[in-house]
Design an enzyme around this catalytic site. Structure first.
Site, short mmCIF file in Angstrom:
data_model
loop_
_atom_site.label_atom_id
_atom_site.label_comp_id
_atom_site.label_asym_id
_atom_site.label_seq_id
_atom_site.Cartn_x
_atom_site.Cartn_y
_atom_site.Cartn_z
N ASP A 25 -39.45 36.84 50.51
CA ASP A 25 -38.87 36.45 51.79
C ASP A 25 -37.43 35.96 51.64
O ASP A 25 -36.99 35.07 52.36
CB ASP A 25 -39.70 35.35 52.49
N GLN B 74 -41.79 41.57 47.43
CA GLN B 74 -42.09 40.20 46.98
C GLN B 74 -40.92 39.64 46.16
O GLN B 74 -39.80 40.03 46.39
CB GLN B 74 -43.40 40.13 46.20
N GLY C 40 -42.98 43.72 53.94
CA GLY C 40 -42.88 43.79 55.39
C GLY C 40 -41.48 43.58 55.88
O GLY C 40 -40.87 42.56 55.61
N HIS C 41 -40.97 44.58 56.53
CA HIS C 41 -39.66 44.42 57.16
C HIS C 41 -39.80 44.71 58.64
O HIS C 41 -40.47 45.67 59.02
CB HIS C 41 -38.66 45.43 56.60
N LYS D 108 -34.51 40.21 51.98
CA LYS D 108 -34.17 41.50 51.35
C LYS D 108 -33.92 42.58 52.38
O LYS D 108 -33.10 43.46 52.17
CB LYS D 108 -35.31 41.96 50.43
#
Ligand code: GTP
Length: 427
Positions: free
Chosen positions: A13, A226, A40-41, A16
């Protein structure tokens, strides 16, 4: 730009998404090399919002090729869902630009069931906060040499035989140990075969695709998910993810030699956050922590839970430098620090009667350290409009310079807001 690896230097988090998006513009091929649909984006393009957990956000850039490497674990149903959502929004998701390594392992229904059953049976203290998506159990099967690989989806007989063999063990756990329901070979086979025909056309030799890109003079980005301290070997074990998140895995997880990696960008958030359980030496359960949480909108992307927040930890960063060898740092969310009178940076730990400057390696050692802080002046100015190094206030520049000193790595990109143009590039 040459071939670049982008990875998080803290506990994930780090922001990125924005940096990946910026660097994607300069690349032709984007490769994911580890993890599964636990990345997750959320990407906004115009008025359309896309939430991608598995497919690289590079797919939203016309003409770019996206590859899912052998180091990734693939949930075929999630893959199909993401493909369909993208297709509905007129994104080209043809097999010519979205490919999956034949060697990538497949997350099976029993992996998800096991993930959930196991976590439910743990005491609160031992829960590692798994996302229940079957990622850990899938990696376990890979290591046990009983995993199902993407190539098997094109070979129904082999697939069925492998499911049969796997279920012997899985049912003993699911129904025996955890008291749940056993799964039948037919049900598992049918569930997977319902989506397999939509996955198979995307199967490819990812190594060959990268070689072809290089032969054509193209640039490749390896997109990590991650963060370093969630790495299965080097992270705060056991509160870690189930793959290697460090830069070296960009090579192994996509099937190329490490000599193919030219630039390694470590994404560093200007403070530290962590989701779920696990040691976090610089955590601030006080006003400063609340300030960072609220100003930084630090909520878990999947669960919506508040992220734990604290000061920048240079020990954590130095460890990330040792493990990843970054060529440069992209510093994110610096604007969140505006308004704090003083900033603390942890430069060392007190541990077992001494002072250490590297993280302890004993299990949960990080839970027993006391951070040693140095204090730096904060700044009041709103820096979200700064577009050059010179326009940043002097204390902001001093904070960045101190990060460079403490890590020995140059900060090449500074992010001062969520928008693309809220980025200072130092060349
Ligand atoms: P990770 O791959 O886990 O790092 O995902 P991510 O990039 O989506 O990170 P995260 O879930 O933490 O979300 C980042 C959020 O912060 C997004 O809403 C971004 O728009 C926002 N963001 C990124 N960079 C900056 C920045 O420099 N300042 C501020 N204020 N927000 C930022």
């Amino acid at each position: 730009m040459s071939n670049v690896v982008v990875m998080g230097a803290q506990w994930g988090d780090e922001g990125k998404g924005k940096i990946v998006d910026l660097l994607t513009r300069k690349c032709d091929v984007i490769v994911r090399f580890q993890g599964g649909n636990n990345a997750g984006h959320t990407v906004l393009v115009g008025d359309k919002q896309y939430i991608l957990h598995l497919i690289p956000s590079g797919i939203l850039h016309p003409g770019k090729k996206c590859l899912i490497g052998n180091g990734v674990v693939l949930d075929p149903a999630v893959f199909c869902r993401e493909v369909e959502t993208l297709r509905d929004k007129d994104v080209d998701v043809s097999p010519a630009r979205l490919m999956i390594s034949r060697k990538a392992h497949v997350i099976m229904p029993y992996h998800k069931a096991l993930d959930v059953a196991r976590e439910c049976h743990k005491t609160n203290e031992s829960k590692i906060g798994t996302t229940g998506r079957g990622i850990g159990p899938c990696y376990e099967d890979k290591m046990s040499r009983i995993g199902i690989r993407a190539a098997d989806l094109a070979m129904p007989e082999l697939l069925r035989a492998k499911i049969e063999a796997a279920l012997l063990e899985k049912n003993a756990l699911l129904a025996g140990l955890y008291g749940g329901e056993a799964m039948t070979v037919d049900a598992v086979f049918d569930e997977v075969m319902a989506v397999a025909p939509r996955v198979v056309p995307h199967l490819a030799d990812v190594t060959a695709e990268i070689e072809a890109a290089w032969a054509a003079g193209q640039h490749v980005m390896f997109e990590g998910a991650q963060g370093t301290h969630l790495d299965i070997d080097h992270g705060t074990y056991p509160f870690v993810t189930s793959s290697n998140t460090v830069s070296g895995n960009a090579a192994a997880g996509s099937g190329i030699a490490p000599t193919g990696l030219d630039r390694i960008v470590a994404i560093v958030k200007a403070y530290t956050t962590r989701v779920g359980a696990g040691p976090f030496p610089t955590e601030q359960m006080n006003e400063a922590g609340d300030y960072l949480q609220q100003k930084g909108h630090e909520f878990g992307a999947t669960t919506g839970r508040k992220r734990r927040c604290g000061w920048l930890d240079a020990v954590v960063l130095r460890e990330a430098v040792r493990l990843n060898g970054p060529t440069d740092i992209a510093l994110t969310k610096l604007d969140v620090l505006s308004g704090l009178k003083e900033l603390q940076i942890c430069t060392a730990y007190e541990y077992q009667g001494g002072t250490i400057t590297v993280a302890p390696q004993e299990q949960n050692g990080m839970a027993h350290v006391t951070p040693v802080y140095e204090t730096m002046p904060g700044w009041d100015d709103d820096i979200t409009g700064c577009t050059t190094w010179e326009s940043l206030p002097a204390p902001t520049r001093a904070y960045i310079a101190r990060i460079e000193e403490l890590t020995g790595v140059r900060v090449s990109l500074v992010s001062v807001g969520p928008e693309r143009d809220q980025t200072i590039s130092r060349g």
